[in-house]
Design a protein around this motif. Structure first.
Motif, short mmCIF file in Angstrom:
data_model
loop_
_atom_site.label_atom_id
_atom_site.label_comp_id
_atom_site.label_asym_id
_atom_site.label_seq_id
_atom_site.Cartn_x
_atom_site.Cartn_y
_atom_site.Cartn_z
N ARG A 173 11.36 -17.93 6.55
CA ARG A 173 11.70 -18.82 5.52
C ARG A 173 10.57 -19.98 5.64
O ARG A 173 10.14 -20.33 4.39
CB ARG A 173 13.16 -19.16 6.11
N HIS A 174 10.12 -20.24 6.81
CA HIS A 174 9.27 -21.30 6.93
C HIS A 174 7.84 -21.07 6.14
O HIS A 174 7.28 -21.89 5.59
CB HIS A 174 9.02 -21.84 8.33
N ASN A 175 7.63 -19.89 6.28
CA ASN A 175 6.34 -19.23 5.57
C ASN A 175 6.50 -18.61 4.21
O ASN A 175 5.33 -17.78 3.89
CB ASN A 175 5.54 -18.47 6.65
N ASP A 176 7.61 -18.55 3.51
CA ASP A 176 7.89 -17.96 2.59
C ASP A 176 6.83 -18.10 1.35
O ASP A 176 6.46 -17.27 0.72
CB ASP A 176 9.17 -18.19 1.81
N ALA A 177 6.11 -19.16 1.22
CA ALA A 177 5.33 -19.57 0.16
C ALA A 177 3.71 -18.98 0.68
O ALA A 177 2.90 -18.83 -0.42
CB ALA A 177 4.92 -20.85 -0.17
N ALA A 178 3.68 -18.68 1.69
CA ALA A 178 2.34 -18.22 2.22
C ALA A 178 2.18 -16.74 2.50
O ALA A 178 1.07 -16.06 2.75
CB ALA A 178 2.08 -18.94 3.63
N ASN A 182 10.12 -11.65 -0.23
CA ASN A 182 11.04 -12.73 -0.71
C ASN A 182 12.01 -13.20 0.29
O ASN A 182 13.00 -12.24 0.67
CB ASN A 182 11.88 -12.45 -1.84
N ALA A 183 11.85 -14.31 0.98
CA ALA A 183 12.54 -14.49 2.21
C ALA A 183 14.09 -14.88 1.78
O ALA A 183 14.92 -15.04 2.56
CB ALA A 183 12.05 -15.81 2.64
#
Length: 498
Positions: A173-178, A182-183
């Motif tokens: 979840r912490h790295n979902d944007a990276a 889809n987290a």
């Protein structure tokens, strides 16, 4: 996914390929490095699957044991070139989270490549099938009951495994944007004790009971609730498994017991030993059986028609009829597929329809696997006793019955720790986000735990309004990942409808 979208616009050649050795990377760093991977290719049903392997990622800042507190992340190569696999792309692909936990033992992360040993040697891995289907795969390792540090202290006793899995979810979840995937669509998968951990992960999302342990490990400051649970034959609800086991098997005195041996492919080796219950064990079985109706009735479960599921003092009633109906459904499905059931002594079949099940005959036919108590052994010899030890105590009792009848003057586990390992403690709890989507399987010839345990879990979830796909696959023993096509179809259905 902003960072990933920028990376995806680049050609493959411009992204550096960093070769991985058998060493841990990203230690004490919770930032996903999209450039640190190896390019790999695997064949799945004759199809060539290209993917990027991000392996040996430590998912906490303060790891206790980096051999197990690490994760392998596998991503289809297509997602780095704005491609699709079926209806999935880098933005909407579900994240498949398979754990390799068995027997509550420590588990290293699963890999995409076939195992070189054990019963699955040379066979295509579940991870590879999931990649071919278009999922991003994040396979976490976790500490287990035998994990020790250099000082000889145990570091993997309860609740270490579930804390580690929650930390892995927080990392994603912490790295979902990276990273692709889809987290918000994380689907946990596990078998046996791993099925229990999958269920617990889904039941206890974000509950504060686990926060101190997560903070101590330096887990990411993110949520740990998940989208869906796949649980095969979950060995769970351990406080009540002994009573449930004897509700089912107390009338059977012959057994074929599995003795646990060495670890093979992160799972316990199992060797069968036949025997007959002693007079003392028969008495223990009867004593435990009498305890189950009170527990079951206290749950106030209802079937799909709203009828209360209960048992009388003898262990008969609507709950037993409910289990019988599940067996009938399993048999009918097998019959409809052309399976010959004419030599099944506990079934009555007329004109192609299963009309009745003799439950007691069914139990005698599949035979008893474990001696009583099946889980909280009076001599502290079970894996579950081992699970509830402490940093300095190898094994403890975890039920009042086990403690009261201990043959070795064993100590008792802290009730707060026992609670942390039971999904029944958290389903519907005020502080929990319990996932809505559940798929639970328990084979009709599985004797490792009572059918009642998975039925209670499934019915409790249904009564809470959850989306539950529960079945007893015909003639399937204690095992998992045997119906991946059906599992993936279920994942697709829930992922694409939400």
């Amino acid at each position: 996914m902003q960072l990933f979208n920028q990376l995806a616009s680049l050609s493959l050649i411009t992204l550096p390929l960093i070769a991985q050795a058998d060493t841990v990377v990203n230690k004490n760093d919770l930032t996903f490095n999209a450039n640190q991977y190896t390019s790999q290719i695997i064949q799945v049903n004759g199809q060539e699957i290209k993917y990027r392997a991000y392996e040996h990622i430590v998912y906490v800042k303060n790891p206790v044991d980096t051999q197990y507190q690490q994760m392998n992340i596998y991503i289809p190569e297509a997602y780095f070139a704005n491609g699709q696999i079926g209806s999935y792309n880098a933005q909407n692909a579900p994240i498949f989270l398979p754990n390799s936990i068995g027997g509550y033992m420590p588990a290293e992360p699963a890999t995409a490549t076939p195992s070189l040993k054990g019963p699955k040697a040379g066979k295509t891995s579940t991870v590879a099938y999931a990649l071919a289907h278009g999922y991003v795969v994040a396979a976490p390792g976790a500490r287990g009951r035998t994990t020790q540090n250099t000082d000889g202290q145990y570091t993997g006793k309860a609740p270490a495994a579930i804390v580690d899995l929650k930390a892995a979810v927080r990392y994603l979840r912490h790295n979902d944007a990276a990273m692709p995937g889809n987290a918000e669509k994380i689907i946990s998968n596990g078998t046996s004790a791993g099925g229990a951990m999958s269920a617990l992960l889904g039941a206890s999302g974000n509950h504060s009971d686990y926060e101190p342990a997560l903070k101590a490990l330096g887990a990411a400051n993110a949520r740990d609730d998940i989208f869906a649970v796949s649980a095969y034959c979950p060995i769970t609800n351990l406080e009540n498994t002994d009573a449930a086991y004897e509700w089912q098997f107390a009338g059977v005195t012959a057994y074929k017991k599995m003795m646990m041996g060495n670890m093979i492919d992160f799972r316990m080796e199992r060797k069968e030993v036949a025997g007959t219950l002693t007079v003392a064990e028969i008495k223990t079985a009867k004593d435990l059986k009498t305890r189950f109706p009170g527990y079951l009735n206290g749950l106030k479960l209802r079937d799909e028609k709203g009828e209360l599921l209960t048992l009388n003092a003898a262990g008969n009633g609507t709950f037993k009829e409910h289990i019988t109906s599940l067996l009938m459904s399993s048999a009918q499905k097998a019959l409809n597929k052309g399976t010959d059931l004419s030599n099944t002594p506990w079934l009555t079949i007329h004109n192609g329809q299963v009309v009745s099940v003799d439950f007691d005959q069914y139990v005698k036919t599949i035979t008893r696997l474990k001696t009583p108590p099946a889980f909280d052994a009076l001599d502290l010899s079970s894996g579950e006793n081992d699970l509830f030890g402490t940093s300095t105590i190898k094994a403890q009792h975890f039920t009042a019955f086990g403690q009261a009848n201990s043959r070795v003057n064993g100590t008792s586990a802290d009730p707060a720790i026992v609670k942390l390992m039971n999904p029944m403690s958290y389903i519907g709890a005020a502080q929990s986000i319990t996932t809505k989507n559940w798929r639970i399987r328990h084979g009709t010839t599985d004797r490792d735990t009572s059918l009642a345990i998975s039925a209670i879990l499934a019915t409790t979830l249904k009564n809470q309004g959850k989306n539950v796909d529960y079945a007893l696959p015909w003639n399937v023993p204690h095992s998992g990942d045997y119906d991946l096509d059906e599992l993936f179809a279920w994942i697709d259905q829930i992922s694409q409808s939400h």
